[in-house]
Structures are given as structure tokens and as C-alpha cells.
Design a protein around this motif. Structure first.
Motif, short mmCIF file in Angstrom:
data_model
loop_
_atom_site.label_atom_id
_atom_site.label_comp_id
_atom_site.label_asym_id
_atom_site.label_seq_id
_atom_site.Cartn_x
_atom_site.Cartn_y
_atom_site.Cartn_z
N LEU A 1 6.63 0.23 -10.44
CA LEU A 1 6.67 -0.50 -9.18
C LEU A 1 5.45 -0.17 -8.34
CD1 LEU A 1 8.19 -2.39 -7.30
CD2 LEU A 1 9.52 -0.43 -6.48
N GLY A 2 5.05 1.08 -8.33
CA GLY A 2 3.83 1.46 -7.63
C GLY A 2 2.59 0.81 -8.23
N HIS B 1 0.83 -1.21 0.00
CA HIS B 1 0.00 0.00 0.00
C HIS B 1 0.87 1.26 0.00
CE1 HIS B 1 -3.34 2.69 1.00
NE2 HIS B 1 -2.53 3.25 1.86
N THR B 2 1.90 1.27 0.84
CA THR B 2 2.78 2.43 0.90
C THR B 2 3.51 2.64 -0.42
OG1 THR B 2 3.09 2.20 3.28
CG2 THR B 2 4.78 3.43 2.08
N VAL B 3 4.04 1.56 -0.99
CA VAL B 3 4.74 1.67 -2.28
C VAL B 3 3.79 2.20 -3.36
CG1 VAL B 3 5.90 0.37 -4.11
CG2 VAL B 3 6.43 -0.11 -1.72
N ALA B 4 2.56 1.71 -3.35
CA ALA B 4 1.59 2.12 -4.37
C ALA B 4 1.23 3.59 -4.29
CB ALA B 4 0.32 1.27 -4.23
N HIS B 5 1.39 4.21 -3.11
CA HIS B 5 0.97 5.60 -2.93
C HIS B 5 2.12 6.56 -2.64
CE1 HIS B 5 -2.79 3.32 -2.29
NE2 HIS B 5 -3.37 4.39 -2.77
N ASP B 6 3.35 6.07 -2.67
CA ASP B 6 4.48 6.93 -2.34
C ASP B 6 4.81 7.88 -3.49
OD1 ASP B 6 6.94 7.11 -0.28
OD2 ASP B 6 7.68 7.36 -2.34
#
Length: 286
Positions: free
Chosen positions: A94-95, A79-84
Motif C-alpha cells: 500500500l505504501g 505521501h503520509t501512507v508512503a512514508h508511514d
């Protein structure tokens, strides 16, 4: 079924993690988000003497810039990677891949390092890291080392990790200005992919200057679509030309044969998905 009894420890630093693994004497198991591990423990397919929980190690949860690279801690959730915002700016595929993992509950708990260490050939994160020419940072008894993603995966659920080692981060070069797209085909929502393709495309003077394609479930490990990458170099930004070049994505691969499809079907599907991913990444509509 209940897991076997085991000892539990929750270190607060990478150094403590490495010491705990050494204390386990080869009978220790690492837990990240637990999305893959917990079902295995419940089915008693693993019986560790010691469970080393990584959730209290703060440096494993950081997304940071280091010069022309992004470094993403192994315990960073999907979730964090998808929204960073850093990932979106410099490593967007990657997101996108992280946003496609499982369902919201899995994305909130599952981690990028755990996905890579699990090494499922159908996993979403690995093809994106391959398309970005990324590398895996590892710590263990002999110190820290970095392994290119192309050399990290040795087979289904098998990696370059030695006994007592732990994935600490993913390092990817910044691809600022590149077009990126992730295409995934699955039988039903939230299931493992039949085939997935991650594309990173650099466009110059109306043509493809460089293209990198990572694929999932096209062999025993995640793969780069090297034939398609070579065919795409110099291709004009025309839908037909891009699809024709990307259609070579399945060349030289040996995908599995199972209830979801034959090897021939998967090779064809890889070409179709690569064409969609490349045209979207290159900004070619239609």
C-alpha cells in the motif's frame, strides 16, 4: 471556466460531516484533497449546492493499529501512507502504491479515501487494498458500516456509497512478514497506468503458501487475479515457475480497448507485471 456558486462548510467531526450531507439533501459534494474534484468543478461537470470539506476532521487523518489490523483514516495523504512506518511494516504494498501516485504535489494533497471513493479503474490505491484483503469503513445517516474492498467498487467511478455516506477509513489485515511489491506500467511518468499489479506473497518451506494479486485497469473495476493466485499456491521459489503461474493474471478479465492498447495487449501486460511483482515480493532475483 469558473465553478458554479455553492455553499461551503468545514466540519470538525464525522458526525458533523454526516449532518452536513443530510442538510445538503442530495446536492452536497464531499471534498477530500480535491485532486479529482477541483478539475470537475472547474469544468462544471459537477454543480453542488453545498461543498463539505473534510480537512478539519482529525480522526480522518490517523494511521493506527487495532489488534491484527491497520486502520488508515480516509484523509491520510498518499505521501503520509508512503512514508508511514506502520504501513511499511504491515502493509508495504500500500505504501509502494501510494508512492507511485501522480507527482509530489498530488501525493501531498491527494488522500487515500478520496482515491477509493473516486473509483477510477486505473487508480493505484485500490489494487493494493484488494491484494491486502482490505475493507472500506463508511459512515452515514444509518450509522457506520464496513464493506469489503472486493464489494466496494461497482463500476467506473461508482461505488457502494449510498446518498449521505462518506468513506472514513481503510482497514487492512496486517501482513507482517509477507513479501510485497507494486508494478505499474504507464506511457509517461505521472500518468494513469495502462496496467498495474499489487502483489502480496507469503513464503513457507521454499514455496509460495499464499499469493494475492490486485490489478488496476483490467476491467470496469479493480480486480483480483484469481487464476494467477490459484496457480501460484505451492509454486516453488524459482523464477520460471513463478512467472509461468503469474502469467495467468489476465485470465477471465475484460480490459478496455483504447489508444493505449488492446484488451489482448493488456492481458499480456498484466501477466508480465504480475510475474515481476511476484518474483520481487518472493525475493527471487533475476
Amino acid at each position: 471556466m469558473r465553478p458554479v456558486d455553492f455553499e461551503y462548510t468545514s466540519p470538525t467531526s464525522i458526525e458533523e460531516v454526516v449532518r452536513s450531507l443530510a442538510d445538503g439533501g442530495g446536492e452536497a459534494t464531499i471534498m477530500g484533497g480535491g485532486q479529482s474534484l477541483m478539475p470537475v468543478l472547474r469544468m462544471r461537470m459537477a454543480d453542488p449546492d453545498l461543498l463539505v470539506d473534510l480537512r478539519r476532521v482529525p480522526e480522518l487523518k490517523q494511521v493506527r493499529e487495532e489488534g491484527d489490523h491497520l486502520v488508515i483514516g480516509a484523509m491520510t495523504t498518499h505521501h503520509t501512507v508512503a512514508h508511514d512506518p506502520l504501513v511499511a511494516a504491515h502493509a508495504g504494498v500500500l505504501g509502494q502504491a501510494a508512492a507511485s501516485v501522480g507527482d509530489p504535489q498530488i501525493r501531498y494533497r491527494g488522500t487515500i479515501g478520496g482515491s477509493l471513493a473516486h473509483a477510477d479503474p486505473a487508480g493505484d490505491i485500490a489494487p493494493a487494498v484488494l491484494a491486502l484483503d482490505g475493507a472500506i469503513e463508511i459512515s452515514g445517516p444509518a450509522g457506520a458500516r464496513t464493506v469489503p474492498a472486493a464489494e466496494f467498487f461497482h463500476g467506473p467511478f461508482t461505488t457502494a456509497l449510498d446518498e449521505g455516506e462518506v468513506v472514513t477509513a481503510v482497514r487492512v489485515p496486517k501482513h507482517t512478514g509477507w513479501g510485497m511489491h507494486y508494478e505499474k506500467f504507464a506511457q509517461v511518468a505521472q500518468s494513469w497506468c495502462i496496467v498495474a499489479v499489487a502483489a502480496a506473497v507469503q513464503v513457507e518451506d521454499g514455496a509460495v503458501a499464499r499469493a494475492r494479486l490486485g490489478m488496476a485497469n483490467m476491467g470496469q473495476t479493480p480486480l483480483r487475479a484469481e487464476a494467477a493466485e490459484a496457480a501460484l499456491r505451492g509454486a516453488p521459489l524459482q523464477q520460471g515457475a513463478l512467472h509461468d503461474a503469474a502469467a495467468r493474471a489476465g485470465e477471465g478479465t475484460s480490459p478496455a480497448v483504447d489508444a493505449a492498447g488492446t484488451a489482448e495487449y493488456r492481458r499480456h501486460l498484466a501477466g508480465v507485471l504480475a510475474g515481476r511483482a511476484v518474483t520481487a515480493a518472493a525475493g527471487v532475483g533475476g
